[in-house]
Design a protein around this motif. Structure first.
Motif, PDB file in Angstrom:
ATOM      1  N   LEU A  89      18.817 -64.187 -68.322  1.00  0.00           N
ATOM      2  CA  LEU A  89      17.522 -64.131 -67.652  1.00  0.00           C
ATOM      3  C   LEU A  89      17.420 -65.391 -66.823  1.00  0.00           C
ATOM      4  O   LEU A  89      18.095 -66.381 -67.107  1.00  0.00           O
ATOM      5  CB  LEU A  89      16.364 -64.101 -68.664  1.00  0.00           C
ATOM      6  CG  LEU A  89      16.055 -62.805 -69.389  1.00  0.00           C
ATOM      7  CD1 LEU A  89      14.938 -63.039 -70.404  1.00  0.00           C
ATOM      8  CD2 LEU A  89      15.657 -61.686 -68.441  1.00  0.00           C
ATOM      9  N   GLY A  90      16.566 -65.336 -65.798  1.00  0.00           N
ATOM     10  CA  GLY A  90      16.390 -66.526 -64.975  1.00  0.00           C
ATOM     11  C   GLY A  90      17.035 -66.339 -63.617  1.00  0.00           C
ATOM     12  O   GLY A  90      17.113 -65.211 -63.112  1.00  0.00           O
ATOM     13  N   ALA A  91      17.513 -67.448 -63.054  1.00  0.00           N
ATOM     14  CA  ALA A  91      18.075 -67.392 -61.704  1.00  0.00           C
ATOM     15  C   ALA A  91      19.554 -67.023 -61.747  1.00  0.00           C
ATOM     16  O   ALA A  91      20.274 -67.396 -62.663  1.00  0.00           O
ATOM     17  CB  ALA A  91      17.881 -68.728 -61.008  1.00  0.00           C
ATOM     18  N   ALA A  92      19.987 -66.278 -60.762  1.00  0.00           N
ATOM     19  CA  ALA A  92      21.397 -65.908 -60.576  1.00  0.00           C
ATOM     20  C   ALA A  92      22.028 -65.406 -61.864  1.00  0.00           C
ATOM     21  O   ALA A  92      23.013 -65.951 -62.367  1.00  0.00           O
ATOM     22  CB  ALA A  92      22.187 -67.078 -59.997  1.00  0.00           C
ATOM     23  N   ILE A  93      21.467 -64.326 -62.387  1.00  0.00           N
ATOM     24  CA  ILE A  93      21.957 -63.765 -63.639  1.00  0.00           C
ATOM     25  C   ILE A  93      23.403 -63.287 -63.448  1.00  0.00           C
ATOM     26  O   ILE A  93      23.726 -62.661 -62.432  1.00  0.00           O
ATOM     27  CB  ILE A  93      21.050 -62.595 -64.073  1.00  0.00           C
ATOM     28  CG1 ILE A  93      19.656 -63.126 -64.423  1.00  0.00           C
ATOM     29  CG2 ILE A  93      21.647 -61.839 -65.259  1.00  0.00           C
ATOM     30  CD1 ILE A  93      18.630 -62.073 -64.669  1.00  0.00           C
ATOM     31  N   HIS A  94      24.222 -63.593 -64.429  1.00  0.00           N
ATOM     32  CA  HIS A  94      25.631 -63.211 -64.388  1.00  0.00           C
ATOM     33  C   HIS A  94      26.319 -63.678 -63.119  1.00  0.00           C
ATOM     34  O   HIS A  94      27.224 -63.019 -62.586  1.00  0.00           O
ATOM     35  CB  HIS A  94      25.761 -61.676 -64.484  1.00  0.00           C
ATOM     36  CG  HIS A  94      26.265 -61.269 -65.835  1.00  0.00           C
ATOM     37  ND1 HIS A  94      27.556 -61.436 -66.228  1.00  0.00           N
ATOM     38  CD2 HIS A  94      25.631 -60.693 -66.871  1.00  0.00           C
ATOM     39  CE1 HIS A  94      27.700 -60.983 -67.469  1.00  0.00           C
ATOM     40  NE2 HIS A  94      26.546 -60.540 -67.879  1.00  0.00           N
ATOM     41  N   GLY A  95      25.820 -64.789 -62.600  1.00  0.00           N
ATOM     42  CA  GLY A  95      26.454 -65.356 -61.410  1.00  0.00           C
ATOM     43  C   GLY A  95      26.175 -64.574 -60.135  1.00  0.00           C
ATOM     44  O   GLY A  95      26.763 -64.856 -59.093  1.00  0.00           O
ATOM     45  N   GLN A  96      25.261 -63.581 -60.210  1.00  0.00           N
ATOM     46  CA  GLN A  96      24.922 -62.835 -58.997  1.00  0.00           C
ATOM     47  C   GLN A  96      23.860 -63.617 -58.234  1.00  0.00           C
ATOM     48  O   GLN A  96      22.735 -63.761 -58.699  1.00  0.00           O
ATOM     49  CB  GLN A  96      24.356 -61.452 -59.354  1.00  0.00           C
ATOM     50  CG  GLN A  96      25.318 -60.584 -60.151  1.00  0.00           C
ATOM     51  CD  GLN A  96      26.439 -60.056 -59.282  1.00  0.00           C
ATOM     52  OE1 GLN A  96      26.207 -59.581 -58.180  1.00  0.00           O
ATOM     53  NE2 GLN A  96      27.672 -60.143 -59.771  1.00  0.00           N
TER      54      GLN A  96
ATOM     55  N   ALA B 192      26.275 -54.956 -71.834  1.00  0.00           N
ATOM     56  CA  ALA B 192      25.827 -53.787 -71.087  1.00  0.00           C
ATOM     57  C   ALA B 192      25.411 -54.176 -69.677  1.00  0.00           C
ATOM     58  O   ALA B 192      25.662 -53.452 -68.708  1.00  0.00           O
ATOM     59  CB  ALA B 192      24.672 -53.106 -71.814  1.00  0.00           C
ATOM     60  N   LEU B 193      24.806 -55.361 -69.586  1.00  0.00           N
ATOM     61  CA  LEU B 193      24.364 -55.842 -68.280  1.00  0.00           C
ATOM     62  C   LEU B 193      25.565 -56.063 -67.369  1.00  0.00           C
ATOM     63  O   LEU B 193      25.552 -55.677 -66.187  1.00  0.00           O
ATOM     64  CB  LEU B 193      23.582 -57.142 -68.477  1.00  0.00           C
ATOM     65  CG  LEU B 193      22.953 -57.768 -67.233  1.00  0.00           C
ATOM     66  CD1 LEU B 193      21.974 -56.819 -66.579  1.00  0.00           C
ATOM     67  CD2 LEU B 193      22.253 -59.073 -67.592  1.00  0.00           C
ATOM     68  N   ALA B 194      26.622 -56.637 -67.929  1.00  0.00           N
ATOM     69  CA  ALA B 194      27.844 -56.865 -67.150  1.00  0.00           C
ATOM     70  C   ALA B 194      28.411 -55.543 -66.653  1.00  0.00           C
ATOM     71  O   ALA B 194      28.839 -55.411 -65.496  1.00  0.00           O
ATOM     72  CB  ALA B 194      28.875 -57.607 -67.998  1.00  0.00           C
ATOM     73  N   ALA B 195      28.370 -54.532 -67.541  1.00  0.00           N
ATOM     74  CA  ALA B 195      28.878 -53.218 -67.164  1.00  0.00           C
ATOM     75  C   ALA B 195      28.044 -52.622 -66.036  1.00  0.00           C
ATOM     76  O   ALA B 195      28.579 -51.985 -65.115  1.00  0.00           O
ATOM     77  CB  ALA B 195      28.866 -52.289 -68.376  1.00  0.00           C
ATOM     78  N   ALA B 196      26.724 -52.833 -66.105  1.00  0.00           N
ATOM     79  CA  ALA B 196      25.827 -52.302 -65.081  1.00  0.00           C
ATOM     80  C   ALA B 196      26.080 -53.001 -63.749  1.00  0.00           C
ATOM     81  O   ALA B 196      26.162 -52.351 -62.697  1.00  0.00           O
ATOM     82  CB  ALA B 196      24.370 -52.482 -65.501  1.00  0.00           C
ATOM     83  N   ILE B 197      26.234 -54.322 -63.814  1.00  0.00           N
ATOM     84  CA  ILE B 197      26.451 -55.082 -62.575  1.00  0.00           C
ATOM     85  C   ILE B 197      27.787 -54.697 -61.946  1.00  0.00           C
ATOM     86  O   ILE B 197      27.902 -54.555 -60.730  1.00  0.00           O
ATOM     87  CB  ILE B 197      26.365 -56.599 -62.854  1.00  0.00           C
ATOM     88  CG1 ILE B 197      24.907 -56.969 -63.164  1.00  0.00           C
ATOM     89  CG2 ILE B 197      26.878 -57.410 -61.677  1.00  0.00           C
ATOM     90  CD1 ILE B 197      24.705 -58.378 -63.673  1.00  0.00           C
ATOM     91  N   ALA B 198      28.776 -54.443 -62.805  1.00  0.00           N
ATOM     92  CA  ALA B 198      30.097 -54.046 -62.304  1.00  0.00           C
ATOM     93  C   ALA B 198      30.014 -52.717 -61.536  1.00  0.00           C
ATOM     94  O   ALA B 198      30.768 -52.490 -60.589  1.00  0.00           O
ATOM     95  CB  ALA B 198      31.078 -53.924 -63.469  1.00  0.00           C
ATOM     96  N   ARG B 199      29.081 -51.839 -61.951  1.00  0.00           N
ATOM     97  CA  ARG B 199      28.950 -50.559 -61.256  1.00  0.00           C
ATOM     98  C   ARG B 199      28.229 -50.701 -59.910  1.00  0.00           C
ATOM     99  O   ARG B 199      28.259 -49.790 -59.100  1.00  0.00           O
ATOM    100  CB  ARG B 199      28.105 -49.596 -62.099  1.00  0.00           C
ATOM    101  CG  ARG B 199      28.851 -48.949 -63.244  1.00  0.00           C
ATOM    102  CD  ARG B 199      27.984 -47.814 -63.790  1.00  0.00           C
ATOM    103  NE  ARG B 199      28.512 -47.276 -65.024  1.00  0.00           N
ATOM    104  CZ  ARG B 199      28.246 -47.762 -66.228  1.00  0.00           C
ATOM    105  NH1 ARG B 199      27.460 -48.800 -66.358  1.00  0.00           N
ATOM    106  NH2 ARG B 199      28.760 -47.211 -67.302  1.00  0.00           N
ATOM    107  N   GLY B 200      27.515 -51.794 -59.751  1.00  0.00           N
ATOM    108  CA  GLY B 200      26.681 -51.947 -58.553  1.00  0.00           C
ATOM    109  C   GLY B 200      25.343 -51.289 -58.774  1.00  0.00           C
ATOM    110  O   GLY B 200      25.182 -50.460 -59.676  1.00  0.00           O
ATOM    111  N   ARG B 201      24.348 -51.675 -57.956  1.00  0.00           N
ATOM    112  CA  ARG B 201      22.987 -51.153 -58.156  1.00  0.00           C
ATOM    113  C   ARG B 201      22.957 -49.640 -58.027  1.00  0.00           C
ATOM    114  O   ARG B 201      22.380 -48.932 -58.852  1.00  0.00           O
ATOM    115  CB  ARG B 201      22.028 -51.780 -57.139  1.00  0.00           C
ATOM    116  CG  ARG B 201      21.849 -53.287 -57.330  1.00  0.00           C
ATOM    117  CD  ARG B 201      20.969 -53.877 -56.232  1.00  0.00           C
ATOM    118  NE  ARG B 201      21.125 -55.324 -56.129  1.00  0.00           N
ATOM    119  CZ  ARG B 201      20.327 -56.220 -56.734  1.00  0.00           C
ATOM    120  NH1 ARG B 201      19.354 -55.825 -57.498  1.00  0.00           N
ATOM    121  NH2 ARG B 201      20.526 -57.508 -56.567  1.00  0.00           N
TER     122      ARG B 201
END
Lengths: 191, 605
Positions: free
Chosen positions: B314-321, B197-206
């Motif tokens: 969780l942590g730094a640079a989640i999902h490579g962002q 779900a997080l990947a899907a959210a990041i794909a949409r942008g903030r």
């Protein structure tokens, strides 16, 4: 034909309301504050007739519209007088801190009344016969001092120690005029 | 965050205390956590310990004592090596907790609320511990749960205490907490794998994720129903040095236990929702406020957080962002209902007494540490995860126009199948009753004591913000129950949980209890019922926060819908005192030796 209502005298002058007042376990401070309404007392007398009250020195109460009760309950006689007031008054008002919460006399509630009586009457330093008075004429003190609403239903509370003359005046004016008494900011206080 | 947990009272307790303080970097904002861990050293918080904490944190002793005195689970006097708290929700009562507590007290030779002379044990009650579907429940040393109490377990518990067996070695099946999920819909159904779900959210942008959340028309699941997207947008747009995402897991409303199940079996979904929240509002720090009663979930939640850190969720640079760092800390409450109110919760997170703040400013403007903070319910975060997966459009088609999606209900009380039920909003109350096997139902308390009490003629009403809003509790009462007793239990609950800050609530809730007790003793009259009505009116208009205002809701509902239940308790047509007037002369009679007629008062009825 038209009738000039203005010219006609009222068919019935409003009946004077009957009011009784008493100080139970209080200091008469609320009654003193009541007298502080000064010349407004005369205006009040246009609308109110006093029944049992320290003002009239009438000793027994009859049917009344308004009962003004100062002080809480510290002995058996207080309870009996309060019950007579409740049985005779359409509207019963608790006036002042003692009637509302027990007030200063209730400070003895932390102590055992039997012990207080023994300490007062049966110690070396106490004067007299070294015996707790037991004359049947004397009302016995209650174990605890109670505010009056714990023993009878009370219709209104007028807090303050004492409530100011203006508060008393506003309150009873409202009551006599048929409005639910409302003490606004400034008049409503507990000290 | 390091957790130092030791039960032994050692001579080097000062050293252990220093370790606790150091683990939280002597931060005054961690005071509640420091007190909680400091209490583990000796089982209570002696004055000198509070003074030492005050010195180390640079706070006044008065402040530290004030905080320690606020929370029910902190003790400034010894409470014994075994502190046993019987959950005292009405559902526990209905399952017989009173008789069980009496039995345990008798076996241990103690009176309720008092520590035994040998200092070993004390027994008393606590507000609902969230085990309503598997009660009666017991909480031992604020950490160990015992569910499904019965006379056999009570006998065994007494023996274990006498043998000084530590609660951690009690039979493990006693602390079994079942999810009891009876009916699932989208939230409790198929779960996305962690990170999906997080990947899907990041794909949409903030902004894209926020827009989708707007489309979903998701409203908060904690009860108030504020639009989640609006809250997040306001938080995001508020200027601040940092933004915070807070998960309100202080599930204190009696009869509610859905968050317990979500945190037990759906923790990934909840934490993922928080992470998506952080992505949207631009937060680097998140906090879970876990109620003290759910302390037993701490290790489990820490493991989930750790696993997610290992998977770079969780942590730094989640999902490579590169610009997306976020981590979560768990803060544990200490037994205070009012901390479920979001501004009180923030005060508690900051290590203070849980007194609700005056708003505005709202937490989205100035929340945790004065920074923009979004506080959302556990279930709300869970919903966000599913919205991120399937889209706002999909979610908005479930439920009703103003209440989209599903709601999880914690069902307990008189029904065959208590547990967790998930329904789309708009579901009829009657349907829920049928599904849980409730028979001969006279009333349902929806949303807990501060919610609404529905009578049989209202069972066609529907759950949703348009009709019957709810935070998730659903307590069923059949016709054998006295609704006055139910209201009385709730009155005690609110008096117990009033934070004490404002007079209308602190005194008002007590006056309600006194009047209810007067009725219970049989000394009531119609005048007393009228006083209850007036107290309700007064408190609704004058309390500092919504919890005080809601304190009389069950009273008002039950008086208007179950008035005969009250009238059954009335003895007299006229007002009668709540005590024996003649007995009030007993002391004076004794010392004067009088027994004449003037030495008595007639008790008029």
């Amino acid at each position: 034909m038209t009738i000039a209502f203005d010219a006609m005298p009222p068919l019935h002058a409003p009946r004077k309301l009957k009011m009784a007042t008493v100080s139970l376990a209080g200091c008469f401070g609320c009654h003193m504050s009541f007298l502080d309404i000064d010349e407004r007392l005369l205006k009040l007398l246009d609308r109110v007739e006093f029944d049992r009250s320290p003002l009239t020195d009438i000793k027994s109460i009859s049917r009344c519209d308004i009962g003004f009760v100062e002080g809480g309950l510290c002995n058996a006689e207080n309870v009996q007088v309060l019950r007579e007031f409740r049985a005779n008054c359409k509207t019963l008002v608790a006036v002042g801190a003692c009637a509302t919460n027990g007030g200063l006399p209730a400070q003895r509630n932390q102590l055992d009344i039997g012990r207080i009586l023994r300490d007062v009457y049966c110690t070396q330093t106490s004067s007299g016969a070294n015996q707790i008075p037991n004359d049947p004429e004397l009302p016995l003190p209650l174990n605890q001092v109670h505010p009056i609403h714990e023993v009878v239903h009370v219709d209104y509370f007028l807090p303050g120690c004492p409530p100011s003359a203006d508060a008393i005046w506003t309150f009873f004016n409202d009551l006599i005029a048929g409005r639910t008494p409302h003490l606004g900011h400034g008049l409503m206080r507990y000290d | 965050m390091p957790q130092i947990e030791t039960e032994q009272a050692s001579s080097s307790s000062s050293e252990s205390l220093q370790r606790v303080i150091a683990a939280y970097a002597a931060s005054p904002f961690a005071l509640v956590q420091i007190l909680r861990e400091a209490q583990l050293l000796r089982g209570w918080l002696p004055r000198e310990v509070l003074a030492e904490i005050a010195r180390a944190l640079g706070l006044t002793s008065a402040h530290v004592q004030g905080v320690a005195g606020f929370y029910r689970f902190f003790h400034t006097r010894p409470v014994g090596a075994y502190r046993l708290l019987f959950s005292n929700n009405i559902t526990d009562r209905m399952l017989g907790n009173e008789a069980l507590m009496r039995d345990l007290c008798r076996r241990l030779g103690i009176t309720r609320g008092k520590v035994r002379a040998d200092g070993r044990v004390s027994v008393t009650t606590a507000s609902c511990t969230g085990m309503c579907d598997q009660g009666p429940a017991l909480l031992v040393n604020h950490q160990y749960i015992v569910t499904r109490l019965n006379p056999g377990r009570i006998e065994h518990i007494a023996a274990l205490i006498e043998a000084q067996v530590p609660p951690s070695q009690w039979p493990p099946e006693w602390s079994r907490v079942d999810d009891q999920i009876r009916l699932t819909d989208v939230k409790l159904g198929t779960q996305p794998s962690p990170g999906e779900a997080l990947a899907a959210a990041i794909a949409r942008g903030r902004q894209g994720m926020l827009d989708d959340l707007k489309r979903s028309k998701l409203r908060g699941r904690g009860g108030a129903g504020y639009a989640t997207a609006t809250k997040w947008q306001l938080c995001r747009d508020s200027p601040g040095d940092a933004h915070y995402v807070v998960c309100n897991a202080d599930e204190g409303e009696p009869g509610t236990f859905k968050d317990r199940v979500l945190l037990t079996s759906y923790a990934d979904g909840v934490i993922e929702g928080m992470t998506i929240g952080a992505w949207v509002v631009g937060a680097r720090h998140g906090l879970i406020y876990l109620r003290g009663e759910y302390r037993y979930l701490l290790e489990h939640l820490q493991r989930v957080l750790q696993r997610r850190r290992e998977h770079k969720l969780l942590g730094a640079a989640i999902h490579g962002q590169a610009d997306f760092d976020f981590d979560i800390e768990i803060h544990i409450g200490a037994g205070s209902y009012v901390c479920g109110e979001e501004s009180a919760l923030i005060e508690s997170l900051e290590g203070k007494r849980g007194t609700p703040r005056i708003r505005p400013p709202f937490p989205v403007q100035r929340g945790y540490l004065g920074q923009p903070t979004t506080v959302n319910n556990v279930e709300t975060f869970s919903a966000v995860t599913h919205i991120a997966m399937h889209g706002g459009e999909w979610w908005s088609k479930i439920g009703t126009p103003q209440s989209t999606g599903t709601k999880i209900h914690s069902i307990s009380g008189d029904c065959e199948r208590p547990g967790i039920y998930e329904y789309p909003f708009g579901t009829r109350i009657g349907r829920i009753l049928e599904d849980c096997g409730a028979r001969d139902t006279q009333a349902v308390q929806v949303g807990g004591p501060s919610g609404v009490c529905l009578s049989a003629f209202e069972f066609n009403r529907r759950v949703g913000f348009e009709d019957v809003p709810t935070a998730g509790a659903f307590m069923v009462f059949d016709r054998s129950r006295d609704m006055f007793t139910v209201a009385r239990n709730f009155a005690h609950f609110f008096a117990h949980e009033s934070c004490g800050f404002c007079t209308p609530c602190r005194v008002g809730t007590k006056l309600v209890v006194r009047r209810m007790e007067k009725l219970q003793r049989g000394d009531g009259s119609a005048a007393d019922v009228q006083v209850l009505f007036e107290l309700d009116k007064l408190m609704h208009g004058t309390t500092h926060c919504g919890l005080g205002a809601a304190a009389c809701n069950p009273l008002r509902d039950t008086i208007s819908k179950f008035r005969p239940a009250y009238e059954r308790h009335l003895k007299s047509l006229h007002f009668v005192p709540g005590f024996d007037l003649d007995a009030e002369l007993s002391q004076a009679r004794l010392v004067t030796g009088r027994d004449d007629s003037g030495a008595h008062l007639e008790n008029m009825e």
